[in-house]
Design a protein around this motif. Sequence first.
Motif, PDB file in Angstrom:
ATOM      1  N   ILE A  90       0.543  -1.281  -0.313  1.00 59.07           N
ATOM      2  CA  ILE A  90       0.120  -0.003  -0.156  1.00 59.07           C
ATOM      3  C   ILE A  90       1.257   1.184   0.563  1.00 59.07           C
ATOM      4  CG2 ILE A  90      -1.486   1.395   1.264  1.00 59.07           C
ATOM      5  CD1 ILE A  90      -2.520  -1.492   2.081  1.00 59.07           C
ATOM      6  N   ASP A  91       1.634   1.631   0.928  1.00 57.15           N
ATOM      7  CA  ASP A  91       2.820   2.558   0.777  1.00 57.15           C
ATOM      8  C   ASP A  91       3.534   2.442  -0.675  1.00 57.15           C
ATOM      9  OD1 ASP A  91       1.462   2.847   3.642  1.00 57.15           O
ATOM     10  OD2 ASP A  91       3.123   2.205   5.042  1.00 57.15           O
ATOM     11  N   GLU A  92       4.298   1.348  -0.491  1.00 56.51           N
ATOM     12  CA  GLU A  92       4.996   2.032  -2.038  1.00 56.51           C
ATOM     13  C   GLU A  92       4.577   2.016  -2.639  1.00 56.51           C
ATOM     14  OE1 GLU A  92       6.797  -1.549  -1.641  1.00 56.51           O
ATOM     15  OE2 GLU A  92       8.224  -1.639  -0.224  1.00 56.51           O
ATOM     16  N   ALA A  93       3.025   1.736  -2.559  1.00 59.89           N
ATOM     17  CA  ALA A  93       2.769   2.229  -4.904  1.00 59.89           C
ATOM     18  C   ALA A  93       1.734   3.625  -4.114  1.00 59.89           C
ATOM     19  CB  ALA A  93       1.149   1.095  -4.580  1.00 59.89           C
ATOM     20  N   GLY A  94       1.507   4.175  -2.721  1.00 57.53           N
ATOM     21  CA  GLY A  94       0.821   6.034  -2.717  1.00 57.53           C
ATOM     22  C   GLY A  94      -0.335   5.063  -2.527  1.00 57.53           C
ATOM     23  N   ILE A  95      -1.361   4.228  -2.853  1.00 58.75           N
ATOM     24  CA  ILE A  95      -2.195   3.837  -2.844  1.00 58.75           C
ATOM     25  C   ILE A  95      -3.096   4.690  -1.400  1.00 58.75           C
ATOM     26  CG2 ILE A  95      -4.111   2.565  -2.588  1.00 58.75           C
ATOM     27  CD1 ILE A  95      -2.685   2.019  -4.933  1.00 58.75           C
ATOM     28  N   ALA A  96      -4.390   4.986  -1.514  1.00 53.73           N
ATOM     29  CA  ALA A  96      -5.348   5.677  -0.508  1.00 53.73           C
ATOM     30  C   ALA A  96      -6.058   5.000   0.221  1.00 53.73           C
ATOM     31  CB  ALA A  96      -5.305   7.293  -0.937  1.00 53.73           C
ATOM     32  N   ILE A  97      -6.644   4.449   0.573  1.00 46.12           N
ATOM     33  CA  ILE A  97      -7.388   3.643   1.610  1.00 46.12           C
ATOM     34  C   ILE A  97      -8.778   3.964   2.240  1.00 46.12           C
ATOM     35  CG2 ILE A  97      -8.802   1.310   1.856  1.00 46.12           C
ATOM     36  CD1 ILE A  97      -6.084  -0.034   1.101  1.00 46.12           C
ATOM     37  N   TYR A  98      -9.885   4.495   1.317  1.00 49.39           N
ATOM     38  CA  TYR A  98     -10.945   4.829   2.634  1.00 49.39           C
ATOM     39  C   TYR A  98     -12.437   4.195   2.581  1.00 49.39           C
ATOM     40  CZ  TYR A  98     -15.304   7.699   3.923  1.00 49.39           C
ATOM     41  OH  TYR A  98     -15.970   8.207   4.608  1.00 49.39           O
ATOM     42  N   ARG A  99     -12.075   4.112   3.848  1.00 51.87           N
ATOM     43  CA  ARG A  99     -13.421   2.230   4.216  1.00 51.87           C
ATOM     44  C   ARG A  99     -14.450   3.944   3.686  1.00 51.87           C
ATOM     45  NH1 ARG A  99     -14.213  -0.776   9.781  1.00 51.87           N
ATOM     46  NH2 ARG A  99     -16.076  -2.128   8.781  1.00 51.87           N
ATOM     47  N   CYS A 100     -15.649   2.989   2.980  1.00 52.10           N
ATOM     48  CA  CYS A 100     -17.623   3.093   3.292  1.00 52.10           C
ATOM     49  C   CYS A 100     -17.643   2.809   3.836  1.00 52.10           C
ATOM     50  CB  CYS A 100     -17.541   3.720   1.713  1.00 52.10           C
ATOM     51  SG  CYS A 100     -18.842   4.492   1.378  1.00 52.10           S
ATOM     52  N   HIS A 101     -18.331   2.594   4.942  1.00 49.79           N
ATOM     53  CA  HIS A 101     -18.945   1.891   5.590  1.00 49.79           C
ATOM     54  C   HIS A 101     -20.528   2.539   6.024  1.00 49.79           C
ATOM     55  CE1 HIS A 101     -20.748  -0.646   9.114  1.00 49.79           C
ATOM     56  NE2 HIS A 101     -20.121  -2.225   8.361  1.00 49.79           N
ATOM     57  N   ASP A 102     -20.083   3.444   7.716  1.00 56.87           N
ATOM     58  CA  ASP A 102     -21.195   4.187   7.682  1.00 56.87           C
ATOM     59  C   ASP A 102     -21.878   4.684   6.857  1.00 56.87           C
ATOM     60  OD1 ASP A 102     -20.487   2.613  10.296  1.00 56.87           O
ATOM     61  OD2 ASP A 102     -19.376   4.405  11.073  1.00 56.87           O
ATOM     62  N   THR A 103     -21.327   5.303   6.565  1.00 54.52           N
ATOM     63  CA  THR A 103     -22.217   6.104   5.033  1.00 54.52           C
ATOM     64  C   THR A 103     -22.634   5.445   4.166  1.00 54.52           C
ATOM     65  OG1 THR A 103     -19.807   8.142   4.866  1.00 54.52           O
ATOM     66  CG2 THR A 103     -21.521   7.651   3.589  1.00 54.52           C
ATOM     67  N   ILE A 104     -22.482   4.532   3.785  1.00 56.82           N
ATOM     68  CA  ILE A 104     -23.060   3.664   2.562  1.00 56.82           C
ATOM     69  C   ILE A 104     -24.597   3.053   3.337  1.00 56.82           C
ATOM     70  CG2 ILE A 104     -22.414   1.530   1.969  1.00 56.82           C
ATOM     71  CD1 ILE A 104     -22.778   1.717  -0.842  1.00 56.82           C
ATOM     72  N   HIS A 105     -24.298   2.522   4.512  1.00 54.38           N
ATOM     73  CA  HIS A 105     -25.511   1.765   5.334  1.00 54.38           C
ATOM     74  C   HIS A 105     -26.288   3.315   5.700  1.00 54.38           C
ATOM     75  CE1 HIS A 105     -24.513  -2.491   5.588  1.00 54.38           C
ATOM     76  NE2 HIS A 105     -23.737  -2.095   5.613  1.00 54.38           N
ATOM     77  N   GLN A 106     -26.215   4.485   5.743  1.00 53.37           N
ATOM     78  CA  GLN A 106     -26.628   5.009   6.685  1.00 53.37           C
ATOM     79  C   GLN A 106     -27.472   5.895   5.284  1.00 53.37           C
ATOM     80  OE1 GLN A 106     -24.876   8.654   8.775  1.00 53.37           O
ATOM     81  NE2 GLN A 106     -24.268   6.380  10.285  1.00 53.37           N
ATOM     82  N   VAL A 107     -27.250   6.160   4.357  1.00 52.24           N
ATOM     83  CA  VAL A 107     -27.817   6.504   2.830  1.00 52.24           C
ATOM     84  C   VAL A 107     -29.137   5.903   2.719  1.00 52.24           C
ATOM     85  CG1 VAL A 107     -25.832   7.685   1.362  1.00 52.24           C
ATOM     86  CG2 VAL A 107     -26.893   5.708   1.272  1.00 52.24           C
ATOM     87  N   GLN A 108     -30.055   6.707   2.177  1.00 49.43           N
ATOM     88  CA  GLN A 108     -31.303   6.634   2.073  1.00 49.43           C
ATOM     89  C   GLN A 108     -31.863   6.265   0.414  1.00 49.43           C
ATOM     90  OE1 GLN A 108     -33.835   5.595   4.846  1.00 49.43           O
ATOM     91  NE2 GLN A 108     -31.737   6.279   5.582  1.00 49.43           N
ATOM     92  N   PRO A 109     -32.030   5.428   0.193  1.00 53.38           N
ATOM     93  CA  PRO A 109     -31.569   3.476   0.635  1.00 53.38           C
ATOM     94  C   PRO A 109     -30.532   3.560   1.216  1.00 53.38           C
ATOM     95  CG  PRO A 109     -32.720   3.385  -1.575  1.00 53.38           C
ATOM     96  CD  PRO A 109     -33.031   5.191  -0.793  1.00 53.38           C
ATOM     97  N   ASP A 110     -30.418   2.470   2.447  1.00 52.29           N
ATOM     98  CA  ASP A 110     -29.268   2.006   2.873  1.00 52.29           C
ATOM     99  C   ASP A 110     -28.407   1.321   1.306  1.00 52.29           C
ATOM    100  OD1 ASP A 110     -27.100  -0.173   3.029  1.00 52.29           O
ATOM    101  OD2 ASP A 110     -28.071  -0.248   5.140  1.00 52.29           O
ATOM    102  N   GLY A 111     -27.493   1.565   0.810  1.00 53.25           N
ATOM    103  CA  GLY A 111     -27.167   1.623  -0.039  1.00 53.25           C
ATOM    104  C   GLY A 111     -26.343   0.329  -0.857  1.00 53.25           C
ATOM    105  N   ILE A 112     -25.842  -0.632   0.326  1.00 56.07           N
ATOM    106  CA  ILE A 112     -25.986  -1.705   0.233  1.00 56.07           C
ATOM    107  C   ILE A 112     -26.849  -3.082   0.134  1.00 56.07           C
ATOM    108  CG2 ILE A 112     -24.371  -3.558   1.649  1.00 56.07           C
ATOM    109  CD1 ILE A 112     -22.908  -1.855   0.479  1.00 56.07           C
TER     110      ILE A 112
END
Length: 265
Positions: A90-112
Amino acid sequence: MEVRVQEIIDHLTAHVKLQDNTVDQLISGSMVQLVSGVVVAFMPTQQVIERAVQQGANLIIAHEPPFYNHHSHTDWLTEDPVYQTKRNLIDEAGIAIYRCHDTIHQVQPDGITEGLVQALGWTSFLEQRKSEADILSFDSGMTVRQIAEHIKHTLQIEYVRVAGNLEMTCQRAAVLVGFRGNGNLTIPLLHNERLNLIIAGEGFEWETPEYIRDAVQQGRQQALIMIGHAESESSGMKLLAMKLDQAYPELPVTFVGEQPVYNVL
């Protein structure tokens, strides 16, 4: 047009109010990093990260964390070789990882949940959306076996686990994604919504399955289908990838799936 990580995160969270204890966070990389491409995944596995590198994508949006615990703590892993290899990649490739857990469950309707119901082709059966489940009404009725086979075929998975009578005709069901298959959620739904069937990702085996066992032994028409955590939530992340692709046509956005983690022998 240049797009930075912060802009995409702001887009994802624009219509939700996250709690202070949210698990949604930028786990690696920088908010000001310019985005060359986006990979969306259920889990940022070693293979998913390698695919991102191959595709020239430097932002991964994942539903679950890369380091094997819900709150993304890594202090207990610092000497572990699997963690070190993955972290270095991850570090050597310069990858940004964003965890999208609560957000997608809280949108209306629940995205998952929306993604799973759409993937199964069951939108027309949708009767009610609740915070933890979608309630479905199968007007003509289907057997538990038919529903289970449909899930396997549509999601292209090898197996599901079923408790109850496979030949029971089901009229009403609830769909609960991820780790929502525990008794505190499923048992009240079965009673209050007059359900025949629970379809869930996963849950403690000694709660809902044992309730269903007792119900069947009492002569009640109820059943349970457990399809797996990843199998229940990947469709929602695939739907998110489609929405991001529409929102950012200047960026390559790809959903990268994984094979089921278990083999059935």
